[in-house]
Design a protein around this motif. Structure first.
Motif, PDB file in Angstrom:
ATOM      1  N   GLY A  24      -8.608 -10.432   5.494  1.00  9.97           N
ATOM      2  CA  GLY A  24      -7.532 -11.428   5.314  1.00  9.97           C
ATOM      3  C   GLY A  24      -7.742 -12.623   6.229  1.00  9.97           C
ATOM      4  N   ASN A 214      -8.675  -9.501  -3.272  1.00 12.07           N
ATOM      5  CA  ASN A 214      -8.566  -8.530  -2.170  1.00 12.07           C
ATOM      6  C   ASN A 214      -7.118  -8.256  -1.744  1.00 12.07           C
ATOM      7  OD1 ASN A 214      -7.975 -10.692  -0.464  1.00 12.07           O
ATOM      8  ND2 ASN A 214     -10.034 -10.778   0.431  1.00 12.07           N
ATOM      9  N   ASN A 215      -6.161  -8.780  -2.516  1.00  9.15           N
ATOM     10  CA  ASN A 215      -4.766  -8.416  -2.277  1.00  9.15           C
ATOM     11  C   ASN A 215      -4.257  -7.403  -3.297  1.00  9.15           C
ATOM     12  OD1 ASN A 215      -4.389  -9.871   0.072  1.00  9.15           O
ATOM     13  ND2 ASN A 215      -3.852 -11.746  -1.020  1.00  9.15           N
ATOM     14  N   ASP A 230      -0.191  -7.278   0.452  1.00  5.16           N
ATOM     15  CA  ASP A 230      -0.031  -8.616   1.057  1.00  5.16           C
ATOM     16  C   ASP A 230       1.196  -9.320   0.483  1.00  5.16           C
ATOM     17  OD1 ASP A 230      -0.364 -10.854   2.533  1.00  5.16           O
ATOM     18  OD2 ASP A 230      -2.481 -11.153   2.056  1.00  5.16           O
TER      19      ASP A 230
HETATM   20 MG    MG Z   1      -4.588 -10.657   2.127  1.00  8.32          MG
END
Ligand code: MG
Ligand code: ADP
Ligand code: GN1
Length: 356
Positions: A24, A214-215, A230
């Protein structure tokens, strides 16, 4: 960081090995290898200035999702984030130095990916984000705090860019003339979605607002979408934000910070896979204008993100975490390369939308 993580962990009743985790750009994430395994996050409070409000949003949204998932016979431990309260029953811990930490159950048997291995995997993320938005369709939007005002207000992002350019705090403006010119040449189109929201043809909904691949956690084995994570930026927004932002990241043939721009293109096969799945989840609730703006939203959200990276570069890298010098400039360049490529593909993208 000087903070003693074991001291922090004692407030959540765990005292075990930790390690930095994930990719992140905003929070500091740690894997806590206890029983059960958890995720500890230091909330970036220079960005999220009111952590109470961020955590109230997340608690309310995950509670709502939990009820929906249970009603559908699903497993809320796996399909939504589960907050671990502190020993005092608080949703997060404020350390003596003012830093704020929260903890989640670790989602087992799933992974987040920085690049999809194939279009099917990307489609799985579209199903997950689409389903997330569907489950929140009856969430009372007025209960959500606007934790970052004007988050996807592209005209406002352009205004912030102009301010940064004027200030030139890091003395970098002279070295990024082509990128500055690129932004200024695209100033005309930035209000197309906010105008549609203002005239009522695009409705506000409860949206995720940070739908990069990637969330979302995908099953380690089947790559099926498991859980959207997220949740910091869940706020009222447009479904076009979630659609466009996901494509910005996931339909690129290279990494967000790739320095060899010849590797960066907007892949129509990935666009089609995502679009089909997203329309399967949300098509019924889409207005005609939303549908019409789907292709353009990919361009707009990519342009907006590039403008944000360039603004941060001009400001001296104060927002996004960087891992090397000029990292934000590299990120900006991939976004603008994608925008230029999307511009040549909009007609084709409209034909793809019309198929579903
Ligand atoms: Mg993230
Ligand atoms: P940031 O806001 O900094 O992007 P995220 O909340 O996206 O932080 O977390 C960073 C990474 O940590 C994610 O991409 C994911 O790989 C991992 N992660 C976050 N929450 C969990 C969780 N509950 N279970 C497993 N992995 C997680
Ligand atoms: C940030 O938190 P993370 O890394 O998932 C940013 C997004 C950007 C993204 C670009 C709160 O997302 O808006 O699109 O970086 N999140 C915030 O990769 O600003």
């Amino acid at each position: 960081m000087a903070t003693d993580l074991n001291e922090i962990l004692s407030h959540f009743a765990v005292n075990v090995k930790t390690q930095p985790y994930g990719n992140g750009h905003i929070n500091d994430t740690y894997l806590v290898e206890g029983l059960p395994c958890t995720i500890l996050q230091r909330i970036n409070t220079s960005i999220f200035k009111k952590p109470d409000e961020v955590m109230a949003n997340i608690a309310a949204v995950t509670e709502h999702l939990r009820r929906k998932i249970l009603a559908a016979g699903g497993d809320p431990e796996r399909e939504t984030l589960t907050l671990v309260p502190t020993l005092d029953g608080a949703p997060y811990y404020v350390a003596p130095d003012g830093d704020c930490y929260r903890m989640y159950h670790f989602i087992k048997g799933a992974k987040s990916f920085d690049q999809a291995e194939n279009p099917e995997m990307f489609a799985a993320s579209a199903h997950a984000f689409g389903k997330f938005q569907r489950m929140l369709a009856d969430f009372p939007a007025d209960k959500l705090y606007e934790v970052i005002p004007h988050f996807h207000d592209t005209p406002d992002r352009l205004r912030q860019f102009r301010e940064a350019l004027e200030r030139d705090a890091a003395g970098r403006a002279a070295s990024v003339k082509p990128e500055i010119d690129f932004v200024l040449a695209h100033a005309d189109c930035v209000s197309r979605v906010t105008d549609a929201i203002a005239d009522g043809s695009v409705p506000l909904r409860v949206t995720h607002n940070d739908t990069k691949l990637n969330n979302v956690m995908l099953d380690e084995v089947t790559h099926e979408g498991i859980c959207v994570i997220d949740l910091d930026t869940v706020m009222p927004g447009s479904m076009l934000y979630d659609f466009g932002d996901a494509l910005r990241f996931g339909a690129s043939t290279g990494a967000e910070d790739e320095t060899d721009l010849s590797k960066i293109e907007f892949d129509l096969t990935y666009f089609e896979a995502f679009t089909k799945a997203f329309i399967e989840e949300l098509g019924d609730s889409m207005t005609a204008r939303e549908r019409e703006l789907l292709p353009f939203s990919a361009l707009l959200l990519t342009l907006e993100c590039g403008i944000r990276f360039l603004t941060d570069y001009l400001n001296g890298d104060t927002y996004f975490r960087i891992h090397r010098e000029h990292h934000n400039l590299d990120r900006c360049r991939t976004q603008f390369k994608l925008v230029a490529d999307i511009e040549t593909k909009l007609d084709e993208m409209a034909k793809i939308v019309a198929k579903y």
